[in-house]
Write an enzyme that holds these catalytic residues in place. Structure first.
Site, mmCIF file in Angstrom:
data_model
loop_
_atom_site.group_PDB
_atom_site.id
_atom_site.type_symbol
_atom_site.label_atom_id
_atom_site.label_comp_id
_atom_site.label_asym_id
_atom_site.label_seq_id
_atom_site.Cartn_x
_atom_site.Cartn_y
_atom_site.Cartn_z
ATOM 1 N N GLY A 207 0.967 -1.308 0.149
ATOM 2 C CA GLY A 207 0.046 0.159 0.017
ATOM 3 C C GLY A 207 0.819 1.254 0.223
ATOM 4 N N HIS B 245 -5.573 -1.474 -0.083
ATOM 5 C CA HIS B 245 -6.816 -0.766 0.655
ATOM 6 C C HIS B 245 -6.653 0.853 0.653
ATOM 7 C CE1 HIS B 245 -10.189 -0.004 2.975
ATOM 8 N NE2 HIS B 245 -9.566 0.274 4.071
ATOM 9 N N SER B 246 -5.149 1.079 0.263
ATOM 10 C CA SER B 246 -5.033 2.737 0.237
ATOM 11 C C SER B 246 -5.904 3.229 -0.801
ATOM 12 C CB SER B 246 -3.433 3.066 -0.003
ATOM 13 O OG SER B 246 -2.611 2.428 0.735
ATOM 14 N N GLY C 299 -11.708 10.533 0.852
ATOM 15 C CA GLY C 299 -11.568 12.053 1.224
ATOM 16 C C GLY C 299 -10.447 13.079 0.865
ATOM 17 N N ARG D 203 -14.651 12.133 14.540
ATOM 18 C CA ARG D 203 -15.435 10.916 14.231
ATOM 19 C C ARG D 203 -16.066 9.859 15.269
ATOM 20 N NH1 ARG D 203 -11.597 8.539 9.244
ATOM 21 N NH2 ARG D 203 -12.340 10.374 7.742
ATOM 22 N N SER E 1 -5.086 9.692 8.003
ATOM 23 C CA SER E 1 -4.606 8.435 7.605
ATOM 24 C C SER E 1 -3.844 8.471 6.480
ATOM 25 C CB SER E 1 -5.696 7.442 7.724
ATOM 26 O OG SER E 1 -6.395 7.242 6.679
#
EC number: 1.3.5.1
Lengths: 247, 666
Positions: free
Chosen positions: B14, B43-44, B49, B301, B410
């Site tokens: 990733g 998954h990256s 966003g 969040r 992240s």
């Protein structure tokens, strides 16, 4: 929410089975049956079949959300992403699954698209060739036309699923044909004002029968692309550009 | 068995792993990346966003800098993060964004002039400066003071991953695809590589390397419903745990994302709310202002997820066959915005729900999303217990997220962490020799081989699929958004039973090569241990901090719990991890624990907090008013980054100031 499906319907899956590593194994279609659930996708169905009926069944999923491109397969004759194909889409409840043609088969529905895409990237040099390597990351970035940035992103949405390759008749006849995915990516870099390559450089890799002049415009790539990328427009654009270099 | 040597070995392709590989290769080191899948499928790619970096180009980002980004990150972490690391990160984030532009990322750019945006459910017009035209744009994200999240429409992760992987290909970095690491090779103090299994041929390979970097992402898939890709299974964390030596940090810190679609748990980006989307209940009522009048939908969040759950517990959720949910309303943004800036969201709504989000509300509920915990490392990304073992990205507890991660931090961590830690990895490879002890290598290969023999030929009867489902259910039911003592104890006990059962798995499919059941069996055995570190850590932590919310201990207790949970598994026959705690030193903090800005301030103060605040005001007073913000920062908490990353970040506002100062001087 519109996730209704015929409740309690029994789905029939005819799945291509073949393990190229087992000597003497013969390709065959195997029939499985499964009760449909609301909102069921081919991803959900295949996982249930593997967990409950045949633990040896091979297929690939990663994101299960239509983002990563790993689960392309041929569903009832059309190459597409299995993760976002709802079983409710098939009124007869009969679903035939085949691996994508045009790629090395790992087993059953799993094909080696990764190996293909990496080799393609190396062959066509599918990365940004910056005009200058001497850029200081501590300083303000170079401005870019906002419309150009938006257009680049539009062309960059390819997920390397391989659908365009498997839906391409030229590719089926000529293995060295680069396919829509390769040309789409080159078009993206051709458009990028940060890329230092000239038209001649692109001509060198796609100005031939393996590239833009090999395409028969049968539209398989564009018709099936799960990201609705404008393949034909880009191939036509590149073809005109390549023709210009000949003058 | 194949034996492969390299300098820098990276597990996971990733963004974080690839960035470390690039840093190694840049230094001329032999570099190999192992990956379960093709790199571009990591998954990256799913991050929609954007990534935070304090460029401050847009009018809503003016005045932003590393200090504001740092403060947001520390507050976001509920003071659980390592403040040194948060500083290193905030300092390097603008560099990473600019580097990525040079590698081909088509960042969305600022257009000069007026533009309409939705803020707090109202259309307002903002005016972008002429001087900012064409510079990198930013959008609003939860928990940040300024608009700081740089993006490419809503496919930021995709375009970043493609650019970084393309860069890796251009540098001829090999990625060994469909290769799964199953055991670290180590001697108790130094890591020497991994034993990996080829998922096509089943062959075992030993990779021997100077440095081994685990960049395998999070462990979300120990939960039943998760926004994570199905490969985010925590096997990287398990590799470290099974050494018995390396420790995992803060495994109980698990974030739930407020807006995943029901029932499948696919994410709709926080950008939906950042761009002005609202949350509504079954009556169509916008409820977030009732709970969080200031931040509303853009509270952190963990806060939004808990408020949603609270609201649904009051009976305000929409009933569905999958349990209650709420609505995400982005219709007010207009079709054009949805079809350009939130295009992935639109596709997801069409394909999985059959709705048009420009017209219909989206059914959402909080869903497991991010693992703040991971392999505990020092500031350079190295395991303090096992030399030569590095970890980066979501796999690691570096630890810039503490107990809650801010949106946009992240994706930023993958490339910024990779940029910083990559340099330390390269340093390590240059300073150390390759040590090859073939006896040691064989011991570890034999161990994996006999594990596989036992699964294929043994007398076990348990199904790996059944065990996995059980584990996922336990985690979902008892280790969720709100936690309490009795349920967590139950989770631990049930997981321990499951761990016993996982030792007697038997396979129906006896193939040794490509065999999905064997893959599942090898993983689930490891995943349960990871799940136990999460449940045990949560049961032991009798306070609420960030995403870890105990109903029976609602206060953030700085007095007793301003620490990091460390878990290890020294006895492989044991049924539980060993827990210990690493204290956070308030006297070294630049920002001592304070009010986070949500609900009532119910924290139990740490005795050093007042002392440190006093000390800080004295230091600042001593510096005098002439000191600039960099000097002040350095006096409070000096931090280090590799030499080449040290220069200050240039900003548009400073450039304009200098320009006008120059004109005045003339």
């Amino acid at each position: 929410m519109s996730q209704e499906t015929a409740k309690g319907r029994t789905l029939t899956f005819n799945i291509f089975r073949y393990d190229p590593q087992v000597p003497g194994d013969k390709p065959k279609m195997v029939k499985y049956q499964l009760e449909e659930a609301p909102g069921m996708t081919v991803f959900i169905a295949l996982n249930r079949l593997r967990e409950e009926q045949d633990t040896s069944l091979q297929f690939d999923f990663v994101c299960r959300a239509g983002i990563c491109g790993s689960c392309a397969m041929v569903i009832n004759g059309f190459p597409t992403l299995a993760c976002r194909t709802l079983t409710a889409k098939y009124p007869k409840g009969e679903i035939n699954l085949m691996p994508l043609p045009g790629f090395e088969l790992i087993g059953d529905l799993s094909v080696n698209t990764g190996k293909f895409m990496r080799e393609l990237a190396e062959r066509l040099k599918l990365w940004l060739h910056p005009i200058s390597d001497d850029i200081d990351v501590h300083r303000l970035e170079a401005p870019m036309d906002p419309a150009e940035a938006a257009k680049l992103y539009e062309l960059e949405r390819c997920v390397e699923c391989g659908v365009c390759v498997s839906a391409c008749a030229t590719k089926q006849m000529r293995d060295t044909f680069v396919g829509a995915v390769g040309m789409m990516k080159l078009a993206r870099f051709e458009l990028d004002s940060r890329d230092g390559r000239e038209l001649e450089d692109f001509y060198h890799v796609i100005g031939n029968q393996d590239g833009v002049f090999g395409c028969m415009t049968l539209l398989g790539c564009q018709d099936n692309c799960p990201k609705d990328l404008p393949h034909m427009q880009q191939i036509a654009y590149l073809r005109r550009k390549m023709a210009v270099t000949l003058v | 068995m194949k034996l492969i040597y390299t300098d820098s070995l990276v597990i996971g392709a990733g963004l974080a792993g690839l960035r470390v590989a690039i840093a190694s290769k840049e230094r001329g080191l032999d570099t190999v990346v192992l990956s379960l899948i093709p790199a571009k499928r990591s998954h990256s790619a799913a991050a929609q966003g954007g990534m935070q970096a304090s460029l401050g180009n847009t009018v809503k980002g003016m005045g932003d800098d590393e200090d504001v980004h740092f403060q947001d990150t520390v507050k976001g972490s509920d003071w659980g993060c390592d403040q040194d690391v948060a500083r290193m990160f905030a300092h390097c984030a603008p560099k990473a964004v600019r580097e990525l532009a040079n590698w081909g990322v088509p960042w969305t750019r600022v257009t000069a002039g007026p533009r309409q945006v939705v803020v707090n459910a109202e259309k307002v017009t903002i005016e972008e400066a002429e001087s900012a035209h064409g510079l990198i744009n930013a959008r609003d994200f939860g928990g940040t003071k300024k608009w700081r999240t740089c993006y490419t429409a809503d496919g930021t992760g995709h375009s970043l991953l493609y650019a970084v992987d393309n860069k890796a290909i251009s540098m001829d970095i090999p990625v060994h695809e469909r290769m799964e690491a199953l055991s670290l090779i180590h001697d108790g103090t130094r890591c020497h590589g991994v034993v990996a299994r080829c998922l096509i041929t089943g062959e075992l390979h030993a990779y021997v390397a100077k440095s081994t970097t685990i960049a395998t992402g999070g462990y979300g898939r120990i939960y039943e419903v998760s926004t994570n890709a199905i490969i985010c299974e925590g096997v990287g964390q398990a590799l470290a745990l099974e050494t018995g030596v390396a420790k995992l940090g803060n495994m109980e810190a698990v974030q739930f994302h407020p807006t995943a679609i029901v029932p499948v748990g696919i994410l709709t980006t926080e950008g939906c709310r950042g761009d002005g989307g609202l949350l509504r209940d079954k009556d169509g009522h916008r409820f977030m202002p009732d709970y969080e009048p200031e931040k509303k939908e853009l509270a952190s969040r963990d806060v939004v997820s808990r408020r949603m759950t609270e609201h649904m517990r009051k009976g305000k959720g929409v009933d569905s066959p999958y349990g209650p949910h709420l609505w995400l309303d982005i219709t007010l943004l207009g079709r054009k915005h949805v079809e350009t800036n939130l295009r992935e969201v639109k596709e997801i709504c069409e394909n999985f729900l059959g709705i048009d989000p420009a017209k219909d509300w989206i059914p959402v509920r909080p869903t497991q999303h991010y693992s703040m915990g991971g392999i505990r490392t020092d500031k350079t990304g190295q395991s303090p217990q096992l030399k030569g073992l590095f970890s980066v990205g979501e796999a690691a507890c570096w630890d810039m997220h503490g107990f809650n991660r801010l949106g946009g931090n992240s994706l930023a961590e993958t490339v910024v962490g990779g940029m910083i830690i990559g340099k330390y990895v390269a340093d390590f490879c240059q300073d150390n020799t390759l040590e090859i002890n073939t006896g040691l290598v064989e011991t570890f290969v034999d161990k994996v081989r006999s594990e596989i023999d036992e699964l294929v030929e043994g007398q076990g009867t348990e199904s790996p699929f059944v065990i996995r489902k059980e584990m996922e259910r336990i985690m979902m039911d008892y280790v969720g958004i709100f936690r309490n003592g009795p349920e967590l104890e139950k989770a631990v006990a049930e997981l321990q039973e499951l761990l016993k059962r996982s030792r007697v798995i038997g396979l129906k499919c006896k193939k040794r090569h490509a065999n999905p059941e064997l893959v599942e069996a090898l993983r689930v055995k490891r995943m349960i241990k990871v799940a136990l570190t999460v449940a045990s850590g949560a049961a032991a932590r009798t306070e609420s901090r960030g995403a870890h919310a105990r109903e029976d201990f609602p206060q953030r207790n700085d007095k007793d719990w301003l620490n990091r949970t460390l878990s290890s598994w020294p006895d492989e026959n044991s049924l539980s991890p060993e827990l210990e705690y690493e204290q956070l030193d308030v006297m070294k903090m630049e920002l001592p624990p304070g009010y986070r800005g949500y609900g009532i301030d119910n924290a139990i103060a740490h005795p050093d907090t007042a002392k440190r605040e006093q000390e800080i005001s004295e230091i600042l007073a001593q510096l005098g008013t002439d000191a600039d913000r960099h000097q002040q920062q350095n006096a409070l908490m000096p931090f280090d980054v590799p030499e080449s990353l040290k220069p200050k970040n240039e900003r548009l506002s400073e450039m304009l100031e200098n320009l006008s100062a120059g004109e005045i001087a003339k």
